[in-house]
Each structure stands twice: as C-alpha cells, then as structure tokens.
Scaffold this active site. Structure first.
Site, PDB file in Angstrom:
ATOM      1  N   SER A  22       0.788  -1.229   0.000  1.00 42.50           N
ATOM      2  CA  SER A  22       0.000   0.000   0.000  1.00 42.50           C
ATOM      3  C   SER A  22       0.820   1.279   0.000  1.00 42.50           C
ATOM      4  CB  SER A  22      -0.961  -0.003   1.181  1.00 42.50           C
ATOM      5  OG  SER A  22      -0.243   0.081   2.367  1.00 42.50           O
ATOM      6  N   LYS A  58      -6.413   3.212   8.864  1.00 41.26           N
ATOM      7  CA  LYS A  58      -5.481   4.180   8.274  1.00 41.26           C
ATOM      8  C   LYS A  58      -6.041   5.595   8.337  1.00 41.26           C
ATOM      9  CE  LYS A  58      -3.270   1.024   5.012  1.00 41.26           C
ATOM     10  NZ  LYS A  58      -3.229   0.580   3.614  1.00 41.26           N
TER      11      LYS A  58
END
Ligand code: ADP
Length: 886
Positions: A776, A819
């Site tokens: 990511s 996140k």
C-alpha cells in the site's frame, strides 16, 4: 542441666544459623553471613538494637547445608551457643554480606521456635553456668572431686604440656599461657577445643557434651592428638624458632586478640592450605568424571608450580571456575499451572495469545518431563514485554533467570569461550551465565538472536546451534573448560525483533511466537496497572503523592510516544516521577514509614561500598571471657546514641497539597511541548518527503517516506526494514517515473531527462525497528520521488495509500478505516485513496468524515495532482487508458 546461679541469658534469643564454623563458649569466631534470615537478624536486630541485651544472639549450627535459604527452616542442631556480637562489618562486595565477630558465652538448647521470619526467634534454655571467672585455675582447690577432678587435672596437665612445646616469644603462645593461667579448669575444654586444630565435627561433639565430665572426655583426645602431632613435627623437621613462629601463625580471619589461633602444622603454609582447600573443593564439586580427572591433573601440576609462575594464576583461575560451576546443583521445579496462569496474568496485561501458548508449553513440560521440547522464540517490536515474559516463566517454574544479550556478538568464542592457550582467555557466555546463577537448570533468555553477527572469528550462530540442540547440548564443550558440561537441564528462550535475520538453521530449532504491539487502549491499561505503579515504586513515591489521570496517559501515548511497545511510555512516566520527586523533596520532607528504606542511617553506613563500616554496639567494651562482668547485667541501655532510631524522620505529616495531579499543563511543563503533533507538517518542508498510511497490528499509522539523491551510477538504496513487497513497490515506482519523466519534466540533478542517469537514489522509511511490508505504500513512494525529481513540496496536510501497477493504475488496499483514523489523529486534512476503496469510507465515524477531505484516485496522475498544491504539470497526456483493448 539448667544452670543454677550465675548470670542468666535472655530466655528468648534470635538465632544465627551457621553451616560452617562452630562457636564454643569462651572463644571468638568470625562468621560471614549472607543468607536472608541471617542478614535480617543483623540489620533488624543487631544494628537496630540500643541495649546490650540486643547484641546477644544464639549461634546454632544447622545440620543441612543450605545452599539456598529456602522457605522452610533447615533442621537446627539441638544445642547452640549464646554469644555476644562484638563487631559487625558490612560490605556489599562481591555481594551484600556481613561479617560478625562473636564471642561465645554459654550453651543453650532450643525449647521452642517463636517465629521463623524475618529471622528465627526461639525460646531457649540455658545449659551452662555463666559467671564471672575470678578464681584462676592454678590457685585454690579445684571444686571437683573423684573422676571429674581427675579428668580436669589430666586435661590441665596436657594443656601445660602443649604449652611447653611452644615458643613463649611468640605473642599468641604468650596469650595462650595467660589464658591457661586465668581461666577456671571447667572452661578449658571449650576454649582449647576451639584453639587447637579440630574439625567442625569434633567441635560439635564438644558442643554437645553438656556435662563437664563428658566434655573433658571428648576434648582430651583432641588435645593429646595435637601434642603427638607436634612431637612428630619436631622430630622430623627439627623446628627452629623461626619455623615455630610459622607453626603458630594466626590463621587468616582469626585475628581477634589472641583468642583464636591454630596450632597445626598444616596451617603453617598458607599456600599449602590453599591448595588443600582447593582439592577439597574439587572433590566436593560433584563434577562429572571426566571433569574430575582433568581437575586432579591440573591440581597436581599446580602443586608443583612455584606461585610466581604466570601459569600458576591461570591454572588456579581455571580450577576456581571448575569448582564453582554448578555441575550437579539444581533448583527444584515447582510448576503449578493454575498458579502460573495467575502469575502471568498479574505480571502482564493483554498479550493473551502469547500467554496461552506459554501456558500450553508449561503444561506439556509438566506432563512430559523429558526436556526435548521446542525452544520458544518471542518475536516482536521492542518494549512489548518479551524479556519480561521470559522472566515470569522463570518465576513460575521457580528457576533462576539469566539474560544473555546476543546483539552484536560476532565471534563464536563469545558463546563458546577461548582456548586456554590464549592470553586473557575466558569461558563463553553460556558457562559464565551458569557460574553466575550457580545452578544447572536456569532459564536462559537469549536476547536478540536476530542481531547475531558474523565475522572471521567464526559464526556464533553455529555455536548457538550446538547449545540449543537437545541431541548435542548434554555434552556442550566450552573451549576454555575443555570438558563437556551438560546443558540439557537449561531452559532456553529466545527473543528477536524479526525472524528475517535469524539464521535459518537456528530459526528451524525454534518455535516462533509473535508478540504484536499494543493498541492505544491496551497501553493505557498497561500503564495504569503496571508501568505507573512500578515507576512510583522505583522513585520512592506513593499514589498519595502523585496521580496521573487516564486522559493524561492517553495524551502521553499519542503526543509524546510513537512506538509499538511501552518502553518509551515507561520512560516518560519515569521523567514525571523524577520531576515530582524534586517537587516533593524541595517542598517537604517525605514521610517515611518503612524503616528499612535506604535512607535509614544505620543501613546506609554499613553499606558504604568496599569500605567496611564497623559498628561496635558497646563503646570501649573489651571483650574476652574474663571481663564478662563489664557487659553485665544484661539489659543495660547502650550509651552509643548514634544507633538510636527515635530521632529519625520527625516529620510524619503528609503535606496537604498532595497528591500532585499531572494534567496537560503539568505534562507540558515536565515533558516539554508534544513531540509528535507538529511532525507531519514540519517534516514536509523539503522536497522528497511524503506521508503514507500503513496498517500495523497497532492499528493505523502514518508512515513517512523520505528520498534523497546524489551523484552515482543509478543505484537504488532502500532502508527501514522493508519486506519484499515493499521493495518491489519501490522498483515499480521508479520504473513508472522513469517511463513518464518526459511528460512530467522530471530530470536528474544536471538536467538530463533520465532521472536516474549518474544519480543514486536512497529511499528511507523511518522507524527502522518496525518491519514494513505490503503493497500500500506504492502511491506514496511515487509521490515522494516525484517531489524529489521536480524539486516541489508535497502538500503538508496530505496522506495517502494505494497499490500501484507498472502502468500507473492505483489498486485498492485493506485497512482503510484504521489508516484514516491514524491520519485524523495525526492532523492530516486530505487523504488520497484508491477509487475502489470508496465504499470503505462508510465505516468511518461521521466526525472524522466531516473533518477530512477525501480524494479517490484511479491512477497515479490523479494522485500526483491531488498531492501537490496547484496540481502536477503535464498530466493530461499521460492518462492511462482504462479501456484496454487486450
Ligand atoms: P522487550 O523485551 O520486548 O523489549 P521488555 O520485556 O523489556 O520488552 O518490556 C519493557 C517494559 O514494559 C517492562 O517494564 C515490562 O514490564 C513492560 N511491559 C511490556 N508489556 C507489558 C504488559 N503486557 N503488561 C505489563 N507490563 C508490560
């Protein structure tokens, strides 16, 4: 036989348990004490006492040799000697201990134990008459008639004969003579038995002889044996006065004025005595046969060597180590799974998976006594409690614990020792550890096995393999020892931050248990259950003096620490405690209720490192048995007012403004401004930095990516503990940027269109202790490099996440909720996400959604546009076509 008249000793005596040395009435003996019970006796009774009575204690041999002061009381000998402690010397080198000089007064028998802790207190019955000796033995008519009179006369004659064989010019002999003249005859067996060479066993026999008659009978043969021995020496050696002086030299330790000297030929030569003692120890060390053979050989060599030879010291050191090693000394395992569970739970909050596995492991060990189980290896970030769980395991098993730090060890002799042919050779850490713990079944924590190095001096991992392999470690051979030592009883536990760098062969022998980091909530709990109480305790503070509320803890965790474990959190609490301690100490006297605190003046004095401090409870007291009248009657208050405890800590009141509560303001005062609040925008003040979002077991994290470039050959360096996927993302990002350099007008340092031409690139992911892997970070790396090559700053309030492809598409990733929460905590305003993650935004709390500006991107071009103020030039033409014809 209870004494009739005379002086009475107290009927309750604290008992000093000794397992070497026997004190007889009328003699003075030095005892070194270090077991907890005896230490308590000294510190709580002898050093605290203010009266003469408190210096009288019972000295009682215990029949079992207590290697350790176990919980249950060892068997005590039935008869002991009441004595007066005339000197106490404390030292804490090499370990805390006291040396006591005790003069024996009279026998007693134990009629009942009153308490066993902290030291033994017993009801005693006096067995000997204790009185002032006024009638010298040579004058007056001996009171005894018949057999006793005869015996006592015989004994006296023998003593005189012994005296006649000695040289009067030697001071100790002169003292002996004076004693013989001044003591009554009934005191002679005791006094002489402790002066001439007698074994402890013989002294015990004399001690046990309660009636005078028996005592004379027991001691007389010892005396005659000494006379015969001396005769023999005189005959064979033709002793001159010089030699004789040596024969009568005062034994080491027995320096009290003339009261203890040894009339034996073996003691004449200290060196000879030393090797003899060593030999005894060699035989007593219960070592393996092979080891014993080697030791005896070395001992033989040692005896022939002059002391001045350098090899003498080497051999001596070797033998000393050999006898010290715990060849067959072990602690007994006391494993109770239910107790172990409670203990683990009490010591550690959370980490349920790990605790469960440890319990399973312990349970299997309990069922199956063979020790060939797997070796546990705790893997996790620093400060998550790996070492501390290891310590708890040792405690639950009732075993000794020893930590061996392997970080940076790159020489195999660190593990396995140097051969003795080397100058300065030493045993390795394993053998050293065994010597330290002094049992052969400790728990060894091999700390940081992932940090083992390698060098020309051999591979320490290979040596460690041998240590850990149950098939081999029963005959582990340290180079220095050169004989096998059985390690199969040792329980090994390893810790590491990552398995990636553990040598595969080593990893193969271990069962890896992941210890993940803690969430914010868990940290708060750990802080309040463990860290804060510990820190308060370590700083001598109490909850009544310092209070840290939960929301302060939360603030510390989020603004002053950024870690998976709790180590720096613990340090912050330490800092707070220190600050508060200063306040408390400045403003007020700290009330101290615990008398054994380090501030206790008597204790502090006794523990001056290396400098023995002697406490004479009775000033100016001359102690020998002929002046007992001076120390009597018992109970006379001591004149030495230094020792009185009543003057200590007059201020007992708690100051009214306590406890000090640490709120945000106090926190800022103590710890300074928050460390992490400003970071995002501060760190984005240079080109080549971008903020990514990562998912960790801790929840979400913001992740910085830094890049720099320098002249070179087009190399890419990656640092920050990256996994393979992350490395691939970095290569992908570079390739995509090179391919699109023209469109974006990216150049190298001298303006060439290939950004990598004559340029090296370094990409770094700070917080290097935490392994980072996963796809990511792709978009973040691209953004960071684009910033570096274009010289433009990334917007300071942007964070992003997303996987990339070579063609520049942005693919969806997991953990969006965590996140985004992390980005929110860090003060980010705009979050760039893959388009296909849009649906995940629904899970977010409304307030977070309202605070943030989300940009969803399907390709890198959109990412760059959103990441830089005013967009990124040349974007339109590079738009990758989603409608692929393939
Ligand atoms: P590691 O060996 O993993 O680097 P330590 O065992 O040295 O970490 O732990 C650091 C500190 O944190 C110790 O004081 C330990 O007691 C404390 N600690 C860590 N985890 C916990 C926990 N779950 N419960 C209580 N205390 C903990």
């Amino acid at each position: 036989m209870a004494s009739g008249g005379g002086i009475q000793i107290p009927s309750r005596l604290p008992l000093l348990l000794t397992h070497e040395g026997v004190l007889l009435p009328g003699s003075t003996v030095r005892f070194s004490v270090d077991s907890p019970r005896n230490m308590h006796l000294v510190s709580q009774r002898l050093l605290k006492g203010t009266s003469l009575k408190s210096t009288i204690i019972g000295v009682i041999p215990n029949t079992r040799d207590p290697e350790h002061d176990t919980d249950d009381l060892p068997t005590l000998h039935k008869i002991g000697t009441a004595g007066i402690a005339v000197q106490v010397v404390g030292s804490n080198w090499p370990k805390p201990h006291y040396t006591l000089l005790i003069t024996g007064l009279c026998r007693f028998s134990v009629s009942g134990l009153l308490k066993e802790r902290p030291f033994v207190l017993a009801e005693v019955q006096q067995l000997d008459k204790l009185e002032q000796y006024t009638t010298p033995a040579t004058e007056g008519v001996p009171a005894e008639e018949g057999e006793l009179g005869e015996l006592s006369h015989k004994f006296y004659q023998a003593a005189v004969q012994l005296l006649g064989m000695l040289d009067m010019s030697v001071p100790v002999v002169a003292k002996f003579r004076r004693l013989l003249d001044s003591l009554p005859r009934e005191a002679l067996p005791d006094v002489l038995a402790s002066m001439i060479r007698t074994s402890n066993k013989e002294k015990l026999q004399v001690l046990d002889a309660v009636t005078l008659e028996e005592r004379f009978k027991k001691a007389l043969p010892m005396l005659t044996r000494q006379i015969e021995g001396l005769k023999l020496i005189k005959k064979t050696r033709k002793i001159g006065p010089d030699n004789e002086k040596r024969v009568l030299s005062v034994r080491k330790g027995g320096v009290f004025p003339g009261r203890q000297f040894n009339l034996d030929e073996e003691d004449e030569d200290e060196d000879g005595d030393d090797t003899a003692a060593l030999e005894r120890k060699v035989h007593g060390a219960k070592m393996s046969e092979a080891a014993l053979r080697v030791c005896l050989k070395e001992l033989k060599r040692l005896k022939k060597m002059p002391q001045s030879m350098p090899e003498y010291a080497l051999t001596r050191n070797y033998l000393d180590l050999m006898v010290e090693l715990p060849w067959s000394k072990s602690t007994k395992d006391c494993l109770d799974i239910r107790a172990a569970r409670t203990l683990l739970d009490n010591d550690h909050y959370a980490m349920d998976k790990l605790k469960r596995r440890v319990l399973e492991y312990l349970a299997v060990r309990q069922l199956k006594t063979s020790l060939k189980g797997p070796i546990l290896c705790f893997v996790g970030p620093p400060g998550v409690g790996k070492t501390s769980v290891g310590r708890s395991i040792a405690r639950t098993l009732g075993r000794e614990f020893h930590r061996i730090a392997l970080g940076g060890v790159c020489d195999q002799s660190d593990i396995r020792g140097h051969r003795r042919t080397y100058v300065g050779s030493m045993p390795g850490r394993i053998i050293n550890g065994l010597k330290t713990v002094a049992v052969n079944n400790p728990v060894f924590l091999l700390d940081e096995v992932d940090k083992l190095g390698k060098s020309l001096q051999g591979d320490p991992a290979a040596a460690l393999l041998e240590v850990l392999d149950p098939e081999q470690n029963h005959s582990f051979t340290d180079h220095y020892l050169n004989v096998a030592f059985d390690l199969s009883q040792v329980l090994f536990i390893a810790t590491a931050n990552t398995t990636a760098t553990i040598p595969p062969a080593l990893l193969d022998r271990m069962e890896v248990l992941q210890v993940p980091g803690y969430t914010q909530e868990e940290k708060v709990e750990i802080a309040h259950r463990h860290l804060i109480p510990n820190q308060l305790d370590q700083h001598g503070l109490t909850p009544q003096q310092l209070h840290i509320p939960q929301d302060t803890t939360q603030h510390i965790i989020s603004s002053y620490t950024r870690e998976a474990g709790v180590r720096s959190l613990e340090r912050k609490f330490g800092a707070i405690c220190r600050a508060v301690a200063v306040k408390v100490a400045e403003g007020h006297r700290v009330p101290k209720t615990d008398a054994s605190s380090p501030e206790d003046p008597t204790q502090q004095d006794v523990y001056i490192n290396g400098t023995p401090y002697s406490l004479l409870p009775v000033q100016g007291m001359s102690v020998n048995s002929t002046s007992l009248d001076k120390i009597l009657p018992f109970g006379t208050p001591c004149t030495n007012s230094d020792v009185t405890s009543s003057m200590r800590y007059p201020d007992k009141a708690v100051p009214p403004e306590l406890p000090i509560v640490i709120d945000h303001v106090a926190l800022k005062d103590i710890l300074g401004p928050p460390l992490f609040e400003m970071e995002v925008s501060e760190r984005l003040t240079l080109p080549g930095v971008a903020v990514g979002l990562a998912w960790t077991p801790l929840g979400g994290e913001i992740l910085f990516v830094e890049a720099s470039r320098m002249e070179g050959e087009g190399q890419l360096t990656l640092t920050g503990q990256l996994g393979d996927v992350m490395k691939e993302s970095a290569h992908l990002a570079i390739s995509w940027l090179r391919a699109n350099a023209k469109t974006y007008q990216l150049t190298n340092m001298v303006g060439s269109p290939d950004p990598l031409e004559a340029t090296d690139i370094h990409l770094h992911f700070p917080a290097g202790a935490v392994t980072k892997d996963g796809p990511s970070a792709g978009v973040t790396i691209v953004t960071c490099l684009a910033s570096l090559f274009s010289g433009r700053l990334v917007r300071s309030d942007v964070a992003m996440t997303g996987e990339i492809t070579l063609r520049g598409l942005v693919l969806p990733v997991g953990g969006i909720k965590d996140k985004v929460l992390a980005a929110h905590r860090a003060g980010v305003k705009r979050v760039i996400l893959p388009k296909r993650n849009e649906k995940d935004l629904e899970e977010l709390p409304a307030n977070v959604r309202a605070d943030l500006d989300f940009v969803t991107a399907a390709n890198l071009d959109q990412v760059l546009n959103a990441a830089f103020d005013g967009g990124f030039p040349g974007t339109a033409s590079t738009h990758p076509q989603l409608s692929s014809k393939l």
